[in-house]
Design a protein around this motif. Structure first.
Motif, PDB file in Angstrom:
ATOM      1  N   PHE A  85     -10.902   8.048 -11.532  1.00  0.00           N
ATOM      2  CA  PHE A  85      -9.593   8.455 -12.027  1.00  0.00           C
ATOM      3  C   PHE A  85      -9.703   9.757 -12.820  1.00  0.00           C
ATOM      4  O   PHE A  85     -10.590   9.928 -13.654  1.00  0.00           O
ATOM      5  N   MET A  86      -8.793  10.699 -12.563  1.00  0.00           N
ATOM      6  CA  MET A  86      -8.701  11.936 -13.332  1.00  0.00           C
ATOM      7  C   MET A  86      -7.502  11.922 -14.264  1.00  0.00           C
ATOM      8  O   MET A  86      -7.626  12.086 -15.469  1.00  0.00           O
ATOM      9  N   GLU A  87      -6.317  11.778 -13.683  1.00  0.00           N
ATOM     10  CA  GLU A  87      -5.095  11.847 -14.475  1.00  0.00           C
ATOM     11  C   GLU A  87      -3.931  11.344 -13.639  1.00  0.00           C
ATOM     12  O   GLU A  87      -4.047  11.183 -12.417  1.00  0.00           O
ATOM     13  N   MET A  88      -2.811  11.126 -14.289  1.00  0.00           N
ATOM     14  CA  MET A  88      -1.576  10.800 -13.596  1.00  0.00           C
ATOM     15  C   MET A  88      -0.548  11.871 -13.915  1.00  0.00           C
ATOM     16  O   MET A  88      -0.328  12.205 -15.083  1.00  0.00           O
ATOM     17  N   ASN A  89       0.062  12.425 -12.876  1.00  0.00           N
ATOM     18  CA  ASN A  89       1.147  13.391 -13.045  1.00  0.00           C
ATOM     19  C   ASN A  89       2.466  12.643 -12.934  1.00  0.00           C
ATOM     20  O   ASN A  89       2.821  12.130 -11.865  1.00  0.00           O
ATOM     21  N   THR A  90       3.192  12.595 -14.038  1.00  0.00           N
ATOM     22  CA  THR A  90       4.417  11.796 -14.116  1.00  0.00           C
ATOM     23  C   THR A  90       5.629  12.627 -13.691  1.00  0.00           C
ATOM     24  O   THR A  90       6.605  12.765 -14.443  1.00  0.00           O
ATOM     25  N   ARG A  91       5.559  13.163 -12.501  1.00  0.00           N
ATOM     26  CA  ARG A  91       6.588  14.070 -11.997  1.00  0.00           C
ATOM     27  C   ARG A  91       6.398  14.240 -10.498  1.00  0.00           C
ATOM     28  O   ARG A  91       5.462  13.691  -9.904  1.00  0.00           O
ATOM     29  N   LEU A  92       7.257  15.041  -9.909  1.00  0.00           N
ATOM     30  CA  LEU A  92       7.089  15.479  -8.534  1.00  0.00           C
ATOM     31  C   LEU A  92       5.961  16.497  -8.483  1.00  0.00           C
ATOM     32  O   LEU A  92       5.829  17.331  -9.378  1.00  0.00           O
ATOM     33  N   GLN A  93       5.139  16.459  -7.439  1.00  0.00           N
ATOM     34  CA  GLN A  93       4.031  17.406  -7.298  1.00  0.00           C
ATOM     35  C   GLN A  93       4.454  18.613  -6.458  1.00  0.00           C
ATOM     36  O   GLN A  93       5.304  18.505  -5.567  1.00  0.00           O
ATOM     37  N   VAL A  94       3.811  19.742  -6.694  1.00  0.00           N
ATOM     38  CA  VAL A  94       4.041  20.929  -5.872  1.00  0.00           C
ATOM     39  C   VAL A  94       3.810  20.604  -4.398  1.00  0.00           C
ATOM     40  O   VAL A  94       4.545  21.061  -3.510  1.00  0.00           O
ATOM     41  N   SER A  99      -9.452   0.220 -19.254  1.00  0.00           N
ATOM     42  CA  SER A  99      -8.995  -1.138 -19.556  1.00  0.00           C
ATOM     43  C   SER A  99      -8.504  -1.875 -18.316  1.00  0.00           C
ATOM     44  O   SER A  99      -8.469  -3.107 -18.295  1.00  0.00           O
ATOM     45  N   LEU A 100      -8.123  -1.128 -17.288  1.00  0.00           N
ATOM     46  CA  LEU A 100      -7.626  -1.721 -16.039  1.00  0.00           C
ATOM     47  C   LEU A 100      -8.698  -1.771 -14.956  1.00  0.00           C
ATOM     48  O   LEU A 100      -8.391  -2.006 -13.778  1.00  0.00           O
ATOM     49  N   ASP A 101      -9.947  -1.526 -15.341  1.00  0.00           N
ATOM     50  CA  ASP A 101     -11.088  -1.543 -14.406  1.00  0.00           C
ATOM     51  C   ASP A 101     -10.954  -0.490 -13.315  1.00  0.00           C
ATOM     52  O   ASP A 101     -11.407  -0.696 -12.182  1.00  0.00           O
ATOM     53  N   ILE A 102     -10.345   0.618 -13.674  1.00  0.00           N
ATOM     54  CA  ILE A 102     -10.296   1.758 -12.762  1.00  0.00           C
ATOM     55  C   ILE A 102     -11.429   2.698 -13.159  1.00  0.00           C
ATOM     56  O   ILE A 102     -11.521   3.086 -14.333  1.00  0.00           O
ATOM     57  N   ARG A 124      -6.545   1.988   0.728  1.00  0.00           N
ATOM     58  CA  ARG A 124      -5.915   0.825   0.099  1.00  0.00           C
ATOM     59  C   ARG A 124      -6.499   0.544  -1.283  1.00  0.00           C
ATOM     60  O   ARG A 124      -5.766   0.156  -2.206  1.00  0.00           O
ATOM     61  N   ALA A 125      -7.790   0.756  -1.442  1.00  0.00           N
ATOM     62  CA  ALA A 125      -8.403   0.518  -2.752  1.00  0.00           C
ATOM     63  C   ALA A 125      -7.883   1.512  -3.783  1.00  0.00           C
ATOM     64  O   ALA A 125      -7.560   1.134  -4.925  1.00  0.00           O
ATOM     65  N   MET A 126      -7.766   2.767  -3.403  1.00  0.00           N
ATOM     66  CA  MET A 126      -7.262   3.781  -4.325  1.00  0.00           C
ATOM     67  C   MET A 126      -5.776   3.568  -4.594  1.00  0.00           C
ATOM     68  O   MET A 126      -5.307   3.740  -5.723  1.00  0.00           O
ATOM     69  N   GLY A 127      -5.028   3.177  -3.563  1.00  0.00           N
ATOM     70  CA  GLY A 127      -3.613   2.890  -3.746  1.00  0.00           C
ATOM     71  C   GLY A 127      -3.388   1.724  -4.682  1.00  0.00           C
ATOM     72  O   GLY A 127      -2.485   1.747  -5.538  1.00  0.00           O
ATOM     73  N   ALA A 128      -4.221   0.700  -4.559  1.00  0.00           N
ATOM     74  CA  ALA A 128      -4.091  -0.467  -5.439  1.00  0.00           C
ATOM     75  C   ALA A 128      -4.378  -0.082  -6.891  1.00  0.00           C
ATOM     76  O   ALA A 128      -3.697  -0.540  -7.821  1.00  0.00           O
ATOM     77  N   ALA A 129      -5.376   0.775  -7.094  1.00  0.00           N
ATOM     78  CA  ALA A 129      -5.693   1.229  -8.453  1.00  0.00           C
ATOM     79  C   ALA A 129      -4.532   2.034  -9.028  1.00  0.00           C
ATOM     80  O   ALA A 129      -4.173   1.882 -10.207  1.00  0.00           O
ATOM     81  N   ALA A 130      -3.939   2.909  -8.211  1.00  0.00           N
ATOM     82  CA  ALA A 130      -2.809   3.722  -8.674  1.00  0.00           C
ATOM     83  C   ALA A 130      -1.625   2.838  -9.069  1.00  0.00           C
ATOM     84  O   ALA A 130      -0.981   3.067 -10.102  1.00  0.00           O
ATOM     85  N   LEU A 131      -1.333   1.822  -8.273  1.00  0.00           N
ATOM     86  CA  LEU A 131      -0.213   0.934  -8.579  1.00  0.00           C
ATOM     87  C   LEU A 131      -0.498   0.086  -9.819  1.00  0.00           C
ATOM     88  O   LEU A 131       0.413  -0.211 -10.601  1.00  0.00           O
ATOM     89  N   ARG A 132      -1.760  -0.301  -9.991  1.00  0.00           N
ATOM     90  CA  ARG A 132      -2.125  -1.067 -11.177  1.00  0.00           C
ATOM     91  C   ARG A 132      -1.829  -0.255 -12.438  1.00  0.00           C
ATOM     92  O   ARG A 132      -1.302  -0.785 -13.432  1.00  0.00           O
ATOM     93  N   LEU A 133      -2.154   1.014 -12.401  1.00  0.00           N
ATOM     94  CA  LEU A 133      -1.904   1.890 -13.540  1.00  0.00           C
ATOM     95  C   LEU A 133      -0.403   2.084 -13.762  1.00  0.00           C
ATOM     96  O   LEU A 133       0.088   2.016 -14.896  1.00  0.00           O
ATOM     97  N   ALA A 134       0.325   2.334 -12.670  1.00  0.00           N
ATOM     98  CA  ALA A 134       1.769   2.574 -12.783  1.00  0.00           C
ATOM     99  C   ALA A 134       2.489   1.359 -13.359  1.00  0.00           C
ATOM    100  O   ALA A 134       3.364   1.487 -14.232  1.00  0.00           O
ATOM    101  N   ARG A 135       2.139   0.180 -12.899  1.00  0.00           N
ATOM    102  CA  ARG A 135       2.802  -1.032 -13.394  1.00  0.00           C
ATOM    103  C   ARG A 135       2.466  -1.287 -14.856  1.00  0.00           C
ATOM    104  O   ARG A 135       3.302  -1.790 -15.621  1.00  0.00           O
ATOM    105  N   ALA A 136       1.242  -0.928 -15.258  1.00  0.00           N
ATOM    106  CA  ALA A 136       0.821  -1.180 -16.637  1.00  0.00           C
ATOM    107  C   ALA A 136       1.609  -0.356 -17.642  1.00  0.00           C
ATOM    108  O   ALA A 136       1.749  -0.763 -18.801  1.00  0.00           O
ATOM    109  N   ILE A 137       2.135   0.784 -17.228  1.00  0.00           N
ATOM    110  CA  ILE A 137       2.877   1.643 -18.168  1.00  0.00           C
ATOM    111  C   ILE A 137       4.382   1.584 -17.924  1.00  0.00           C
ATOM    112  O   ILE A 137       5.136   2.367 -18.511  1.00  0.00           O
ATOM    113  N   GLY A 138       4.838   0.682 -17.050  1.00  0.00           N
ATOM    114  CA  GLY A 138       6.269   0.552 -16.787  1.00  0.00           C
ATOM    115  C   GLY A 138       6.850   1.763 -16.096  1.00  0.00           C
ATOM    116  O   GLY A 138       7.954   2.207 -16.422  1.00  0.00           O
TER     117      GLY A 138
END
Length: 664
Positions: free
Chosen positions: A287-296, A127-130, A255-269
């Motif tokens: 896109f594969m997934e988002m880990n909503t935590r600190l990564q190893v 839905s976010l064109d990612i 920058r393109a991948m970073g912009a996509a990541a931020l678009r997703l993060a902002r969309a879910i608050g």
């Protein structure tokens, strides 16, 4: 800092120690939680206080929301940090923390829930064109529906746990003939790991790069990304080598991948630290997934970007604004040199990276690099938890320098007493393909398939030193006292030895002349010369037939461990403990390949099975392992039941194997 002064660390092991280290630096008191299996564990001592929560298995301890909330209240904590794994991406846990009047150090529960369902996350990205890989994320979960979907997508496909991550509940399927077995296995592992057996499908790329974007977002709506990490080198779909920056990513693609990541993060608050993961192939990213935590693997970003991500998690949780400029952070990242991390795990690379357990007989951390760990001599590595022991991180001005620094540090790292991937990781870092940046998720399969993952067995120097130790250094009753025993300053002494290393056995005698010289006599002779007595628990120097070697060793009443020439070799001292050999698969005895819990018994007495049929499933260190029939035959006996804990080598099932017919 204001907001809270006491933090419950709702985790264990190295991540609990790492969180406590930053909390203490910021003046925040850290409280640990400890299961019955972790009594006396290093992470409990690393915190200011520790609360016992009982239970051995995670389901009875670190996954019990009620126990963790009660521990926070008993310890006087006003906030809870989940670390990673366990409940770190559990929206119900985050909500329970908030409902208890505590601060959850992580994103809002709604954001966790939005990304925790992989099917919903795919739809959100679309839905976010990612871009996402073609696949299936529907509600129907029967094997026929998913098999048809896989055929429509086109093989190979990846089966993934809809609620999962970390490589669990994930299977690659190359053709329709193997789909049903993979579906059942992924579903079972997903249910055991996440309590949810829903699956999704995605088209499998042949040899992509796994690249992830680190983000930070505050509660006021500001968000930035801190560059990327390349996590392509994996085994069993789990990362073992991570680096920053990705050596194949251009600034424009970053920058393109970073912009996509931020678009997703902002969309879910989103708020806090998080990671958006992508697969890169050719000129595309998916896109594969988002880990909503600190990564190893967060330390490599910390090294290159010059930030403490745990500190920022704590600051954001207390309401602070980021106040970080995106362009300045990218410039810092792109000029910050190169960092590489490897995951030191209790596993055996030469046995398909099966997890291993046991007691750490000797440990020494590497010098001059960062090493996040929870290891100590005498530690019992349990089958109840993840196989990760620690993380070694090197930072340098160039990638080649970081790789050289890290591989050299691994050479000086000591973890003896159980198998680890230490030597394998050093081999990866020195591999021409890695140094030449020919890296993908297929790297281990391509370069270390089968015997390639296995380091060579003991050489002459290993046998000679082990024989010397066996014959001339007394075995301790319990702990090794690091004393030199058994020699006189003059005359000749003779002692026998009988050793086994893996499938190889050697016996002979040791003739000593003087205090520091001996000849090892078997079918041939090796001359061992020492400048000073061998000392357990320290580095030693010896000459074997004139060749100078550096070695480290440990021993107990039955075994000798020698680290020499980059290899860790375990010897059985058969004079002291003549142990019977375990049943081989050829005689029909199916043994547990590792310590673990029996998840399922798939056969019964009298049943005929074909070669390769699954007989039982073991779970250890959060992974499932299927035991297969080595040949066709009849089930003669079943010695275990689902739910039993078994030790490595225990006979679980016995088969009467069919005799192959002679070829006419």
């Amino acid at each position: 800092m204001s907001g809270f002064d006491t933090l419950l660390v709702a985790n264990r092991g190295e991540i609990a120690i790492r969180i406590a280290r930053t909390a203490r630096r910021l003046g925040i008191r850290a409280v640990a939680v400890v299961s019955d299996a972790d009594r006396g564990a290093p992470h409990a001592r690393a915190c200011d206080d520790a609360i016992a929560i009982g239970g051995d298995r995670p389901a009875d301890s670190y996954l019990r929301i009620d126990k963790l909330i009660a521990a926070a209240q008993a310890g006087g904590a006003q906030a809870v940090h989940p670390g990673y794994g366990f409940l770190a991406e559990n929206a119900d846990f985050a909500q329970a923390v908030i409902d208890a009047g505590l601060v959850f150090v992580g994103p809002p529960p709604a954001a966790i829930a939005a990304m925790g369902d992989k099917a919903a996350a795919r739809k959100r990205a679309i839905s976010l064109d990612i871009p996402v890989l073609s696949g299936y994320d529907g509600a129907a979960q029967d094997v026929e529906t998913l098999r048809r979907a896989a055929t429509h997508v086109g093989f190979p496909v990846m089966i993934k746990a809809a609620a999962g991550g970390g490589g669990r509940g994930m299977r690659r399927v190359d053709d329709a003939a193997h789909f049903d077995v993979a579906w059942a296995s992924a579903r079972s592992e997903a249910l055991g790991a996440f309590g949810d057996d829903r699956l999704i499908l995605e088209r499998a790329l042949r040899a992509p790069r796994h690249v992830e974007i680190q983000i930070l977002a505050d509660a006021q709506g500001d968000a930035i990304f801190l560059g990327e990490r390349d996590c392509s080198i994996q085994r069993r779909h789990q990362k073992i080598v991570e680096e920053a920056p990705c050596p194949a990513l251009s600034p424009a693609r970053r920058r393109a991948m970073g912009a996509a990541a931020l678009r997703l993060a902002r969309a879910i608050g989103y708020a806090g630290a998080g990671t958006v993961e992508f697969l890169c192939s050719g000129g595309e990213f998916f896109f594969m997934e988002m880990n909503t935590r600190l990564q190893v693997e967060h330390p490599v970003t910390e090294a290159v970007a010059g930030l403490d991500l745990v500190e920022w998690q704590l600051r954001i949780a207390q309401g602070e604004r980021l106040g970080l400029d995106q362009d300045e952070m990218l410039e810092r990242f792109e000029q910050g040199g190169h960092a590489i991390e490897v995951r030191l795990c209790a596993e055996e690379p030469g046995a398909d990276f099966l997890p291993r357990t046991g007691r750490v007989a000797a440990f020494r951390a590497p010098a001059a690099i960062r090493f996040d760990h929870a290891i100590e001599s005498g530690l019992e590595v349990s089958p109840l938890y993840d196989s990760l022991l620690g993380k070694a991180i090197a930072h340098a001005s160039t990638r080649s320098e970081a790789a050289a620094r890290l591989s050299a540090a691994l050479d000086r790292t000591i973890v003896l007493g159980l198998p680890t991937n230490r030597a394998f990781l050093a081999r990866v870092l020195r591999h021409p393909g890695f140094l030449g940046n020919a890296v993908s998720t297929a790297f281990v399969d391509e370069h270390f398939a089968d015997a390639g993952a296995r380091a060579s067995g003991p050489g002459d120097a290993h046998w000679a030193i082990a024989a010397f130790i066996s014959a001339r250094i007394d075995a301790p009753a319990a702990a090794w006292p690091a004393e030199w025993l058994g020699w006189s300053s003059t005359g000749i002494q003779t002692g026998s030895f009988r050793l086994r290393a893996g499938p190889s056995e050697l016996r002979g005698r040791v003739e000593g002349s003087g205090a520091l010289v001996a000849t090892i006599i078997t079918g041939r002779a090796w001359r061992v010369e020492l400048d000073r007595p061998l000392v357990a628990g320290d580095w030693n120097v010896a000459r074997i037939d004139g060749r100078r070697v550096t070695l480290f060793f440990a021993r107990d009443a039955q075994r000798i461990w020698v680290q020499l020439d980059g290899l860790d070799i375990e010897f059985e001292d058969l004079r002291l403990a003549p142990a019977p050999r375990a049943h081989a698969a050829s005689d029909g005895a199916i043994t547990a390949a590792m310590h673990g819990r029996v998840v399922d018994i798939a056969v019964e007495v009298g049943q005929r099975v074909d070669r390769g049929a699954t007989l039982a499933t073991l779970e250890a260190m959060k992974m499932e392992h299927a035991l297969a029939a080595p040949a066709a035959g009849l089930v003669r006996a079943v010695h275990v039941r689902a739910g039993d804990q078994v030790a490595a080598g225990r006979v679980m099932i016995e088969l009467d194997l069919e005799t192959p017919r002679a070829v006419q």
